[in-house]
Enzyme design. Sequence first.
Site, PDB file in Angstrom:
ATOM      1  N   CYS A 125     -26.497  -3.513  -7.180  1.00  0.00           N
ATOM      2  CA  CYS A 125     -27.770  -3.806  -6.531  1.00  0.00           C
ATOM      3  C   CYS A 125     -27.533  -4.192  -5.086  1.00  0.00           C
ATOM      4  CB  CYS A 125     -28.468  -4.934  -7.268  1.00  0.00           C
ATOM      5  SG  CYS A 125     -28.720  -4.505  -8.981  1.00  0.00           S
ATOM      6  N   ARG A 166       0.808  -1.215   0.000  1.00  0.00           N
ATOM      7  CA  ARG A 166       0.000   0.000   0.000  1.00  0.00           C
ATOM      8  C   ARG A 166       0.848   1.276   0.000  1.00  0.00           C
ATOM      9  NH1 ARG A 166      -4.912  -0.152   2.707  1.00  0.00           N
ATOM     10  NH2 ARG A 166      -4.031  -1.953   3.776  1.00  0.00           N
ATOM     11  N   TYR A 177      -5.185  -2.323  -3.398  1.00  0.00           N
ATOM     12  CA  TYR A 177      -6.345  -3.115  -2.979  1.00  0.00           C
ATOM     13  C   TYR A 177      -7.664  -2.645  -3.582  1.00  0.00           C
ATOM     14  CZ  TYR A 177      -2.718  -4.622   0.181  1.00  0.00           C
ATOM     15  OH  TYR A 177      -1.524  -5.085   0.663  1.00  0.00           O
TER      16      TYR A 177
HETATM   17  C1  LIG Z   1      -0.445  -7.810   2.778  1.00  0.00           C
HETATM   18  C2  LIG Z   1       0.953  -8.118   3.129  1.00  0.00           C
HETATM   19  C3  LIG Z   1       1.941  -7.166   2.938  1.00  0.00           C
HETATM   20  C4  LIG Z   1       1.657  -5.775   2.419  1.00  0.00           C
HETATM   21  O1  LIG Z   1       0.819  -5.054   3.238  1.00  0.00           O
HETATM   22  P1  LIG Z   1       0.607  -3.488   2.945  1.00  0.00           P
HETATM   23  O2  LIG Z   1      -0.387  -3.088   3.963  1.00  0.00           O
HETATM   24  O3  LIG Z   1       0.100  -3.378   1.557  1.00  0.00           O
HETATM   25  O4  LIG Z   1       1.934  -2.837   3.101  1.00  0.00           O
HETATM   26  C5  LIG Z   1       3.240  -7.497   3.224  1.00  0.00           C
HETATM   27  N1  LIG Z   1       3.563  -8.726   3.690  1.00  0.00           N
HETATM   28  C6  LIG Z   1       2.620  -9.682   3.881  1.00  0.00           C
HETATM   29  C7  LIG Z   1       3.029 -10.996   4.373  1.00  0.00           C
HETATM   30  C8  LIG Z   1       1.290  -9.406   3.615  1.00  0.00           C
HETATM   31  O5  LIG Z   1       0.369 -10.346   3.822  1.00  0.00           O
END
Ligand SMILES: *Cc1c(COP(=O)(O)O)cnc(C)c1O
Length: 463
Positions: free
Chosen positions: A391, A323, A421
Amino acid sequence: MSRSAHPAGPRHADVLPEGHYSAPPADLNALDHKVWAQTVGRGADGVVTVGGVDVKTLAEEHGTPAYILDEADFRARARAWRTAFGADADVFYAGKAFLSRAVVRWLHEEGLNLDVCSGGELATALSAGMPAERIAFHGNNKSQDEIRRAIEAGVGRIVLDSFQEIVRVAHIAQSLGTRQKVQIRITVGVEAHTHEFIATAHEDQKFGIPLAGGQAAEAVRRALQLDGLELIGIHSHIGSQIFDMSGFEVAAHRVVGLLKDIRDEHGVELPEVDLGGGLGIAYTSDDDPREPHEIAKALTEIVTRECEAAKLRTPRISVEPGRAIVGPTAFTLYEVGTVKPLDGLRTYVSVDGGMSDNIRTALYDAEYSVALVSRASSAEPMLARVVGKHCESGDIVVKDAFLPADLAPGDLIAVPATGAYCRSMASNYNHVLRPPVVAVKDGEARVIVRRETEEDLLRLDVG
Ligand SMILES: *Cc1c(COP(=O)(O)O)cnc(C)c1O
């Protein structure tokens, strides 16, 4: 907020704007750079541009809804993470946030590694030329086939998530005549959410092997005994959209404690520690994310300090931001359809997408911002809720926001910080077609994921 049913009629909490939306912003035309991609700005004609291209042109050429991604911003953020952590650490971009072949190439060019967690993500990474040794394979239920493909491709590491998987991966690696580099994902009893974290003894979740009750130590014992595995480190991922570094502090403390126990029991100092991802971004002006260099400094200091105290060599650190790299780089461009004022409540602004292109509001009660982008307006602010065309009454994109009261069908509005996401969690609900991802840079727009067509839908339906 409660998700349970309630009697007909609006609830108090639903009628009154929540928290920071209780007062409209001073200037509805302003674009806060905490929330918008770096090259976004409003031209003298009031039209918003990104990467030197204006949104009206983008809408005409690519249609709406569309995810508009600022390539220069993506590269700058990737580079900032890479630079912040330096040569003694690795940055793995979490592909699940948003993955496409163009993104894989940018990551490769900017010197980042890549996390994948399915055969599909692995295929995307490999097909765009990410060297396999720079790929980490994750997931709590990797199939035998996925494990085999990952090992055959030569991925740099597989992150083991359960006792069964330790045996499974060892067995497949051995049958292929190799020794697979692995990390063990442990749960350290830290639950992190945005502005707070909770340290507990146990974690009640599907991921990882609990540190509690000596389970992680037992997993290490087994992994060290198996010929098919080369255990290179311990992995911990504590949550997402985190602003508070103290959760990482507790996690690092507990991970290093395990490293020390491993050294004491086996005489082995594992060379790597992965602290996962989860760093927060600004979805609204109220959020205050940390800069990569601050995060790198904090995490490196925590691990170094803990290792010094335990008289361990400091392991190589890796992190997995998803993210924090891609989230702020894109916005979703929508065309306004129906505008429905509900007297004394709010105005429902319907757009040509919805929960199929952004499920986060429905799924997590996520907050977003929104702005009118096809023109400036000097009209009064009106309390609005941006909803989709599905809907389903929970089909909300932005729960509470102020938009100009002269908003009309045909206007373009944009929801920032939808790079992570959103496309990756997009669905075909109501047989709505998933939007394209259009990358803009230096005055040019390029489709990197095209819009789905009705033909695409019908091709899967074999009748
Ligand atoms: C989802 C995830 C990330 C990334 O998370 P962000 O919130 O997008 O930074 C990194 N490592 C693992 C193991 C994850 O499941």
